[in-house]
Design a protein around this motif. Structure first.
Motif, PDB file in Angstrom:
ATOM      1  N   ASP A 197       0.814  -1.266   0.009  1.00 34.59           N
ATOM      2  CA  ASP A 197      -0.059   0.080   0.289  1.00 34.59           C
ATOM      3  C   ASP A 197       0.930   1.233   0.145  1.00 34.59           C
ATOM      4  OD1 ASP A 197      -1.342   2.264   0.781  1.00 34.59           O
ATOM      5  OD2 ASP A 197      -2.752   1.007   2.220  1.00 34.59           O
ATOM      6  N   PRO A 198       0.634   2.207  -1.011  1.00 35.18           N
ATOM      7  CA  PRO A 198       1.670   3.479  -0.963  1.00 35.18           C
ATOM      8  C   PRO A 198       1.441   4.346   0.282  1.00 35.18           C
ATOM      9  CG  PRO A 198       0.297   3.068  -2.923  1.00 35.18           C
ATOM     10  CD  PRO A 198      -0.232   1.995  -2.097  1.00 35.18           C
ATOM     11  N   ALA A 199       0.406   4.142   0.869  1.00 39.96           N
ATOM     12  CA  ALA A 199       0.414   4.798   2.045  1.00 39.96           C
ATOM     13  C   ALA A 199       1.327   4.306   3.305  1.00 39.96           C
ATOM     14  CB  ALA A 199      -0.967   4.854   2.792  1.00 39.96           C
ATOM     15  N   LEU A 200       1.404   2.986   3.327  1.00 41.29           N
ATOM     16  CA  LEU A 200       2.064   2.214   4.299  1.00 41.29           C
ATOM     17  C   LEU A 200       3.528   2.695   3.819  1.00 41.29           C
ATOM     18  CD1 LEU A 200       2.772   0.480   6.538  1.00 41.29           C
ATOM     19  CD2 LEU A 200       2.208  -1.419   5.178  1.00 41.29           C
ATOM     20  N   ALA A 201       3.925   2.278   2.476  1.00 39.31           N
ATOM     21  CA  ALA A 201       5.318   2.629   2.033  1.00 39.31           C
ATOM     22  C   ALA A 201       5.791   3.837   2.390  1.00 39.31           C
ATOM     23  CB  ALA A 201       5.345   2.331   0.450  1.00 39.31           C
ATOM     24  N   ALA A 202       4.842   4.910   2.236  1.00 41.84           N
ATOM     25  CA  ALA A 202       5.530   6.247   2.561  1.00 41.84           C
ATOM     26  C   ALA A 202       5.888   6.188   3.914  1.00 41.84           C
ATOM     27  CB  ALA A 202       4.236   7.075   2.105  1.00 41.84           C
ATOM     28  N   ARG A 203       5.230   5.548   4.988  1.00 41.84           N
ATOM     29  CA  ARG A 203       5.648   5.834   6.462  1.00 41.84           C
ATOM     30  C   ARG A 203       6.902   4.861   6.674  1.00 41.84           C
ATOM     31  NH1 ARG A 203       0.713   3.379   9.586  1.00 41.84           N
ATOM     32  NH2 ARG A 203       2.003   4.299  11.200  1.00 41.84           N
ATOM     33  N   LEU A 204       7.523   4.001   5.812  1.00 43.30           N
ATOM     34  CA  LEU A 204       8.435   3.226   6.115  1.00 43.30           C
ATOM     35  C   LEU A 204       9.867   4.298   5.980  1.00 43.30           C
ATOM     36  CD1 LEU A 204       7.774  -0.034   4.460  1.00 43.30           C
ATOM     37  CD2 LEU A 204       7.630   0.426   6.922  1.00 43.30           C
ATOM     38  N   LYS A 205      10.705   4.104   7.043  1.00 44.74           N
ATOM     39  CA  LYS A 205      12.140   4.514   6.783  1.00 44.74           C
ATOM     40  C   LYS A 205      13.219   3.209   6.710  1.00 44.74           C
ATOM     41  CE  LYS A 205      10.956   8.715   9.618  1.00 44.74           C
ATOM     42  NZ  LYS A 205      11.185   9.416  10.944  1.00 44.74           N
ATOM     43  N   ARG A 206      13.520   3.427   5.358  1.00 45.42           N
ATOM     44  CA  ARG A 206      14.469   2.207   5.094  1.00 45.42           C
ATOM     45  C   ARG A 206      15.911   2.411   5.219  1.00 45.42           C
ATOM     46  NH1 ARG A 206      10.676   3.563   2.016  1.00 45.42           N
ATOM     47  NH2 ARG A 206       8.545   1.901   1.330  1.00 45.42           N
ATOM     48  N   THR A 207      16.592   1.304   5.282  1.00 44.04           N
ATOM     49  CA  THR A 207      17.969   1.554   5.327  1.00 44.04           C
ATOM     50  C   THR A 207      18.625   1.963   3.909  1.00 44.04           C
ATOM     51  OG1 THR A 207      18.623  -0.822   4.371  1.00 44.04           O
ATOM     52  CG2 THR A 207      18.585  -0.319   6.885  1.00 44.04           C
ATOM     53  N   ASP A 208      19.760   2.037   3.435  1.00 47.52           N
ATOM     54  CA  ASP A 208      20.263   2.567   2.392  1.00 47.52           C
ATOM     55  C   ASP A 208      19.996   1.468   1.307  1.00 47.52           C
ATOM     56  OD1 ASP A 208      21.247   4.934   3.506  1.00 47.52           O
ATOM     57  OD2 ASP A 208      23.084   4.486   3.708  1.00 47.52           O
ATOM     58  N   THR A 209      19.861   0.248   1.747  1.00 50.54           N
ATOM     59  CA  THR A 209      19.630  -0.638   0.673  1.00 50.54           C
ATOM     60  C   THR A 209      18.180  -1.150   0.735  1.00 50.54           C
ATOM     61  OG1 THR A 209      20.017  -2.266   2.542  1.00 50.54           O
ATOM     62  CG2 THR A 209      21.846  -1.744   1.142  1.00 50.54           C
ATOM     63  N   GLY A 210      17.177  -0.344   1.231  1.00 51.47           N
ATOM     64  CA  GLY A 210      15.896  -0.498   1.068  1.00 51.47           C
ATOM     65  C   GLY A 210      15.158  -1.252   2.072  1.00 51.47           C
ATOM     66  N   LEU A 211      16.031  -1.849   3.106  1.00 50.08           N
ATOM     67  CA  LEU A 211      15.208  -2.857   4.095  1.00 50.08           C
ATOM     68  C   LEU A 211      14.832  -2.095   5.433  1.00 50.08           C
ATOM     69  CD1 LEU A 211      18.039  -5.350   3.857  1.00 50.08           C
ATOM     70  CD2 LEU A 211      15.917  -5.427   2.589  1.00 50.08           C
ATOM     71  N   MET A 243      13.161  -6.817   6.167  1.00 49.25           N
ATOM     72  CA  MET A 243      12.005  -7.065   5.193  1.00 49.25           C
ATOM     73  C   MET A 243      12.312  -5.936   4.088  1.00 49.25           C
ATOM     74  SD  MET A 243       8.433  -7.741   7.057  1.00 49.25           S
ATOM     75  CE  MET A 243       8.091  -9.267   7.585  1.00 49.25           C
ATOM     76  N   ASP A 244      12.125  -6.036   2.845  1.00 52.83           N
ATOM     77  CA  ASP A 244      11.856  -5.125   1.714  1.00 52.83           C
ATOM     78  C   ASP A 244      10.435  -4.793   1.718  1.00 52.83           C
ATOM     79  OD1 ASP A 244      11.247  -7.388   0.266  1.00 52.83           O
ATOM     80  OD2 ASP A 244      13.051  -6.870  -1.196  1.00 52.83           O
ATOM     81  N   ASP A 245      10.035  -3.947   0.855  1.00 53.87           N
ATOM     82  CA  ASP A 245       8.551  -3.742   0.421  1.00 53.87           C
ATOM     83  C   ASP A 245       7.925  -5.030  -0.098  1.00 53.87           C
ATOM     84  OD1 ASP A 245       9.220  -0.924   0.950  1.00 53.87           O
ATOM     85  OD2 ASP A 245       8.384  -0.255  -0.728  1.00 53.87           O
ATOM     86  N   GLU A 246       8.656  -5.809  -0.945  1.00 47.34           N
ATOM     87  CA  GLU A 246       7.925  -7.028  -1.408  1.00 47.34           C
ATOM     88  C   GLU A 246       7.663  -8.091  -0.367  1.00 47.34           C
ATOM     89  OE1 GLU A 246       8.392 -10.163  -4.967  1.00 47.34           O
ATOM     90  OE2 GLU A 246       9.953  -8.492  -4.824  1.00 47.34           O
ATOM     91  N   ALA A 247       8.538  -8.212   0.620  1.00 45.35           N
ATOM     92  CA  ALA A 247       8.486  -9.062   1.506  1.00 45.35           C
ATOM     93  C   ALA A 247       7.537  -8.693   2.499  1.00 45.35           C
ATOM     94  CB  ALA A 247       9.900  -9.130   2.562  1.00 45.35           C
ATOM     95  N   LEU A 248       7.268  -7.467   3.040  1.00 44.35           N
ATOM     96  CA  LEU A 248       6.243  -6.845   3.972  1.00 44.35           C
ATOM     97  C   LEU A 248       4.922  -7.034   3.048  1.00 44.35           C
ATOM     98  CD1 LEU A 248       5.153  -5.727   6.442  1.00 44.35           C
ATOM     99  CD2 LEU A 248       5.730  -3.288   5.465  1.00 44.35           C
ATOM    100  N   ALA A 249       4.737  -6.657   1.895  1.00 45.24           N
ATOM    101  CA  ALA A 249       3.477  -6.882   1.256  1.00 45.24           C
ATOM    102  C   ALA A 249       3.139  -8.379   1.267  1.00 45.24           C
ATOM    103  CB  ALA A 249       3.649  -6.484  -0.250  1.00 45.24           C
TER     104      ALA A 249
END
Length: 137
Positions: A21-35, A54-60
């Motif tokens: 979900d883009p709204a959830l994705a916007a709330r995530l603060k990821r590492t430099d590698t997207g995790l 987790m990356d976005d795909e793993a969380l989804a």
């Protein structure tokens, strides 16, 4: 025999999972590698079982299927807990921390959570901690 094939049908992969979900994705603060760090806890006993990424795909995938899916930094690929070991994590709840940089994944753990075969990844001897007294205010 015409129309009959002796080769097996093509293998089917895992079900397609909708994107995060883009709204959830916007709330995530990821590492430099997207995790994002995922702390995994047994839902009923509150026992901390393991820490993963987790990356976005793993969380989804985790949210859509109810099976814990993580990102392996060493293999650079997704892995769903229990697919090879049988030690499945059935997800009961996922919470995002206040900073958006960590997830709490509450699961019903089947079998061992740790790759060593231990119930948790934190079964080793505790580190020594110097016990002090609190300063009086």
């Amino acid at each position: 025999m015409t129309g009959v094939s002796s080769s097996p049908p093509p293998a089917t992969g895992p079900a397609t999972v909708p994107p995060l979900d883009p709204a959830l994705a916007a709330r995530l603060k990821r590492t430099d590698t997207g995790l994002v760090c995922a702390v995994v806890q047994q839902h009923d006993t509150r026992e901390v079982l393991m820490v993963a990424w987790m990356d976005d795909e793993a969380l989804a995938s985790t949210l859509a299927t109810g099976r814990a899916t993580y990102y392996s930094r060493s293999r650079r690929s997704l892995w769903r807990k229990g697919d090879t070991s049988g030690h499945v994590q059935w997800v009961k709840r996922v919470s995002l921390d206040c900073d958006g940089d960590a997830l709490l994944v509450e699961v019903d753990q089947v079998g061992a959570a740790c790759h060593t075969g231990d119930r948790t990844c934190f079964d080793a001897s505790p580190l020594p901690v110097r016990v002090g007294s609190r300063a009086e205010a």
